[in-house]
Scaffold this motif. Structure first.
Motif, PDB file in Angstrom:
ATOM      1  N   THR A  58      -9.529  -0.583   4.606  1.00  9.39           N
ATOM      2  CA  THR A  58     -10.643   0.177   4.019  1.00  9.39           C
ATOM      3  C   THR A  58     -11.905   0.004   4.849  1.00  9.39           C
ATOM      4  OG1 THR A  58      -9.705  -0.061   1.796  1.00  9.39           O
ATOM      5  CG2 THR A  58     -12.049   0.474   1.953  1.00  9.39           C
ATOM      6  N   GLU A  90       0.824  -1.208   0.000  1.00  9.94           N
ATOM      7  CA  GLU A  90       0.000   0.000   0.000  1.00  9.94           C
ATOM      8  C   GLU A  90       0.860   1.260   0.000  1.00  9.94           C
ATOM      9  OE1 GLU A  90      -3.845   1.787   2.425  1.00  9.94           O
ATOM     10  OE2 GLU A  90      -3.037  -0.206   2.864  1.00  9.94           O
ATOM     11  N   ARG A 105      -5.336  -4.531   2.610  1.00  8.64           N
ATOM     12  CA  ARG A 105      -5.891  -3.266   2.126  1.00  8.64           C
ATOM     13  C   ARG A 105      -7.401  -3.229   2.322  1.00  8.64           C
ATOM     14  NH1 ARG A 105      -4.226  -3.703  -2.601  1.00  8.64           N
ATOM     15  NH2 ARG A 105      -2.214  -2.694  -2.300  1.00  8.64           N
TER      16      ARG A 105
END
Length: 568
Positions: free
Chosen positions: A498, A288, A494
């Motif tokens: 989120t 990321e 990820r």
């Protein structure tokens, strides 16, 4: 009781607190950072102007020096960009104010420009999430310059003074990075460990949300910190432990608090043992960190200010309230209507209830601050050096006190703002005190009236969009968990981050909407079910155990609760 009947009985105008907004809280653990920064950044230009006998130029250097109040919670790489942006924004607002002041002396035009600047600055600071002190400092400087005597030929030199002082503020804010490069990251991670320990010791919806928000903030801080270093690697492992504690059946809050204390200290960062999924988590962090983020940030900013944004009603309140306050003071013959504009601009928070709280705090703080000004005025007039030292003292005191409660900080801000006028020459004390009291009362009344009358029905719509975004994030996380062999740890990590961000945004949207007037009731049961299901998904995917939890189905405005499993 049906959801429909609950919605019908919910009042459109909610009660407003009186005592709670004035209670003192615990001071911030980093209050000294902005306090010392603004004093150092102000002392250099102040003393330089004192040495050359031009203290009348303090207002222009002060505009740049006050930029040292921003960015202290950010890692140094991002802080450097942020403070530079604040300096440029401050200079741009000041340029508009100075050019306007040099071209017209019409009070109606000056008030209109001041209100428009306040609204633009409010919207910009909210959209970029700049953090405290937000738009208030920008509005204070630009509105003060609007009503200062000015010639067009003087504008470039005055802006140059602001940029020079802003450069000093930038150096003051970024300089500590040479000594303690990972200081902001260490504080963010320590905060996440402390809040995770509190959640482990007393689990509940509020502590769980606070812990998720702190963990999310720590990850964002580490992602923005730049290339990984051994210290940042250790900090990332500590955040993994804080995150794992939220879903552990037997967390150890004492160990988390011990790590937090060592992380805050100046010694080496503790190196924790591997946590479940730590290797995958850190691999996902690297992936990321390597992905481009600038375009996404720009899209988020444009979306925050685009049509339908929940920030636009707050900007409209700022515009109308500041204009109403300025014109009202001008009609009553007050010599400095910009004080009323700044008072109104400082009130506007995310909803009506918070705006009411700030109205009480600002009014009380300003009235007490006027008394403090009356007490210190004789001392400040004993000489130019005494005046400079008084301003520096109140600059420090304001930042030292404001984290306990806004009204307490205003007690120091008010005499500092009044003393700034003394740099251009002595003014009758009675006139200054009387104008300030009148401007404070009129600005507070006009500002809150605009907040109450300008509706923000988009707040409830933001909650609905946040519910949908949370549901999508849960689905994506469960899909990434089910396909973790093919997608790899980076995709799952990820997706989990989120989902955490969406849960934080959902709670923020719900809290803001709960304090608004003139809107439909919130789907409380749906909110509770979505938050519970989201945290269950995070718990299940954190341990890499068992099948993923099934997403709740939305039926007729409600969410069916997700079934529990062993990992939850």
């Amino acid at each position: 009781m049906s959801d429909t009947s609950a919605r019908l009985r919910q009042p459109l105008v909610r009660s407003l607190p009186l005592a709670a907004p004035l209670r003192l809280g615990r001071p911030s653990d980093t209050w000294f950072l902005p306090a010392l920064s603004v004093v150092v950044a102000s002392a250099v230009p102040h003393l330089t102007l004192l040495a050359i006998g031009r203290l009348d130029l303090v207002i222009y250097t002060m505009a740049g020096s006050l930029c040292a109040l921003y960015g202290h919670g950010l890692p140094y790489a991002r802080r450097a960009r942020t403070v530079a942006g604040v300096v440029l924004s401050m200079t741009a607002g000041l340029a508009v104010a100075l050019v306007t002041a040099s071209l017209t002396h019409s009070t109606a035009v000056l008030v209109a420009v001041g209100a428009l600047l306040a609204a633009v600055q409010k919207a910009g600071c909210d959209a970029t999430r700049i953090g405290p002190p937000g738009h208030v400092i920008l509005t204070f400087v630009s509105c003060a310059a609007l009503f200062a005597p000015q010639r067009l030929a003087q504008v470039p030199a005055h802006l140059a003074l602001t940029l020079a002082a802003g450069a000093i503020a930038w150096l003051v804010c970024t300089g500590p990075g040479l000594i303690r490069r990972e200081g902001p990251e260490r504080r963010a991670v320590a905060r996440a460990l402390e809040v995770a320990a509190d959640c482990a010791a007393a689990p509940g919806p509020r502590t769980r949300h606070a812990a998720a928000a702190a963990v999310h903030a720590a990850w964002q801080c580490l992602l923005a910190s730049g290339r990984p270093t051994p210290v940042r690697r250790s900090l990332e492992r500590l955040v993994v432990h804080a995150e794992a504690a939220l879903s552990s059946s037997q967390p150890d809050p004492d160990r988390l608090r011990a790590w937090a204390a060592l992380t805050r200290a100046r010694g080496p960062v503790p190196v924790p043992p591997p946590a479940p999924g730590a290797a995958d988590e850190l691999y996902g962090i690297d992936a990321e960190r390597a992905s481009p983020r600038a375009s996404g940030a720009r899209r988020t900013l444009l979306r925050s200010l685009g049509p339908g944004s929940h920030l636009l009603p707050v900007a409209a309140r700022t515009l109308i309230g500041c204009a109403l306050a300025g014109y009202l003071c001008a009609a009553l013959g007050v010599g400095r209507p910009y004080w009323a504009i700044v008072t109104a601009a400082s009130l506007y928070q995310a909803n009506v209830t918070l705006t009411w709280n700030r109205t009480l705090q600002r009014t009380l703080g300003n009235l007490l601050g006027v008394l403090v000004f009356a007490a210190v005025l004789p001392l400040s007039r004993t000489g130019p050096l005494a005046l400079v030292l008084c301003c520096l003292f109140f600059s420090f005191a304001a930042e030292a006190l404001i984290t306990r409660n806004y009204w307490l900080g205003s007690v120091a801000v008010t005499p500092m703002a009044l003393l700034v006028l003394e740099f251009g020459g002595a003014h009758p004390a009675g006139e200054l005190i009387g104008d300030r009291v009148l401007d404070t009362v009129l600005g507070a009344l006009a500002g809150f009236l605009a907040a109450a009358l300008v509706t923000n029905r988009r707040a409830a719509g933001r909650v609905e969009r946040a519910l949908e975004a949370t549901a999508r994030a849960r689905t994506d996380t469960e899909r990434a968990y089910a396909d973790r062999v093919q997608a790899g740890p980076a995709g799952l990590d990820r997706a989990r981050r989120t989902l955490t961000a969406r849960l934080v945004e959902l709670r923020e949207a719900a809290d803001i909407a709960a304090g608004e007037w003139w809107q439909r009731a919130l789907p409380e049961q749906e909110l509770l079910a979505a938050e519970r299901a989201g945290h269950r998904t995070l718990a299940a995917t954190a341990h890499r155990l068992g099948p993923p939890v099934r997403a709740p189905e939305r039926r007729c405005g409600t969410v069916a609760p997700a079934p529990s499993n062993g990992a939850a």
